[in-house]
Design an enzyme around this catalytic site. Structure first.
Site, PDB file in Angstrom:
ATOM      1  N   GLU A  36       1.105  -1.348  -0.069  1.00 39.56           N
ATOM      2  CA  GLU A  36       0.002   0.065  -0.040  1.00 39.56           C
ATOM      3  C   GLU A  36       1.075   1.241   0.105  1.00 39.56           C
ATOM      4  O   GLU A  36       2.154   1.116   0.459  1.00 39.56           O
ATOM      5  CB  GLU A  36      -1.015  -0.124   1.315  1.00 39.56           C
ATOM      6  N   HIS A  38      -6.720   1.580   4.782  1.00 39.28           N
ATOM      7  CA  HIS A  38      -5.844   1.769   6.049  1.00 39.28           C
ATOM      8  C   HIS A  38      -6.647   2.722   6.903  1.00 39.28           C
ATOM      9  O   HIS A  38      -5.631   3.400   7.533  1.00 39.28           O
ATOM     10  CB  HIS A  38      -4.417   1.787   5.920  1.00 39.28           C
TER      11      HIS A  38
END
Length: 317
Positions: free
Chosen positions: A261, A279
């Site tokens: 990510e 997230h």
């Protein structure tokens, strides 16, 4: 005089203000390019770095900062901080346990319910006028089996919500059993996956947990099982997850973390049976202020010559 602090992660103005008020001069460098430019400039004076587990701080970066005294991690993770390099220099490392665990546990349950009941797809279909088409039956959550990989603070709170709120059976797998836990301990992750209807990953990242959830574990979870990951993206083999979802070898997945990510593999994003959030599990106003206050407390304690509040244990060797 303010103490220079390199901030390697994006932080909102409220948290930046909280840390600034504690007496620290913020130098923002949330991208690799900004860090490459800023670290040489700050090297003669920089004494503190703020980062997180995903971004970490490499041995090379530590070596480039001869005045560095303390590395603070927002959140509990610290897997990409080179602890051996920090230990060799006598640099303190801190993290943020118990600052966002309630928020992450709440978000986990939002993901569990959303993927089980297919909420995002149903919402999208209803908005398109496909009212009847979005009313297919979806699995019940109450009374099902909840498996948790990693029964730390967050895992325990997820378990408590499942048991008390939804009447679920709960089991877990850790590196070792927790004698104080009321939940069943499974001797292996595969055994836990075979048993679970919902398998929640609440384990930390790092070399020791990388790709623990692989094709064999996903096959053990099976075509009626759901995977939820709020731990670290690296714990799950992304290619194996894509294949299992595409071939309907598991019922679905809901993840708040992705290996690599913020990049999300297009093949993962294109799947119909996964929910992805960016997230945000620990991002509530309450948790964000708690993390900033703990960072400020650790920094203040260190530069006052006092023990830090939440030290990260250093490797023995």
């Amino acid at each position: 005089m303010s103490i220079p602090l390199l901030v390697q992660i994006p932080l909102d103005p409220i948290r930046l203000a909280r840390i600034t008020e504690a007496g620290f001069e913020i130098h923002l460098a949330p991208t690799p390019e900004e860090r490459a430019e800023m670290i040489p400039k700050l090297a003669p004076v920089l004494r503190a770095v703020l980062t997180n587990g995903a971004t970490g701080l490499t041995a090379e970066a530590i070596a480039a900062l001869p005045k560095l005294e303390i590395i603070c991690c927002v959140g509990v993770g610290h897997e990409n901080v080179d602890l051996r390099a920090a230990k060799a220099r006598g640099i303190k490392v801190t993290n943020g346990p118990a600052t966002n665990d309630v928020t992450v546990a709440d978000h986990t349950w939002a993901l569990i319910l959303s993927v089980a009941r297919n909420i995002p797809a149903a919402d999208a279909a209803a908005r398109r006028g496909e009212w009847m088409q979005s009313r297919g039956p979806r699995p019940l959550v109450s009374g099902k089996r909840l498996g948790i990989l990693g029964l730390g603070n967050i895992g325990r709170q997820i378990a408590e919500r499942g048991e008390r709120g939804f009447g679920m059976q709960v089991a877990y797998h850790n590196r070792a059993p927790k004698p104080e836990s009321p939940y069943a301990y499974m001797p292996s992750l595969k055994a836990l996956a075979e048993w679970s209807d919902f398998l929640v990953i609440a384990a930390p990242g790092g070399a020791g947990t990388r790709h623990l959830v692989n094709a064999a574990i996903l096959d053990a979870l099976g075509p009626k099982g759901f995977l939820i990951n709020i731990g670290r993206g690296s714990v799950v083999d992304t290619e194996a997850l894509i294949a299992a979802l595409a071939e309907d070898r598991i019922a679905g997945a809901a993840i708040d973390v992705v290996d690599g990510e913020p990049e999300v593999p297009p093949a993962l994003a294109a799947l119909r049976n996964i929910i992805i959030t960016p997230h945000i599990g620990g991002r509530s106003p309450e948790a964000m202020m708690a993390t900033a206050s703990l960072v400020a407390a650790n920094l203040t304690a260190h530069f006052a010559g006092e023990p830090v509040k939440t030290p990260v244990p250093m490797p023995a060797d």
